[in-house]
Design a protein around this motif. Sequence first.
Motif: not given
Length: 85
Positions: A39-41, A44, A63, A65, A68
């Motif tokens: 999950p987010t946070g 990873k 990625s 993102l 990020l």
Amino acid sequence: MQDALTVLQQVFGYPEFRGLQAEIVAHVATGHHALVLMPTGGGKSLCFQVPALLRPGVTVVVSPLIALMEDQVATLSELGVAAAY
């Protein structure tokens, strides 16, 4: 695995890995591939950043993102890690 814990503590300032991070880092650091869903946070990023610092050569992370990646490269640069995006 002690080397990974040392990198985690000295570079990132965390005392220990969370959840399955240690298992994932050990797997990737020995040259194996991994598909990791968290999950987010969930932490990873450390699952590829720590092995990248343990292995010789260049690590390429793909990625979608962009924001990020910018944030992570800025943070890694502040920590003295050579990184670019």
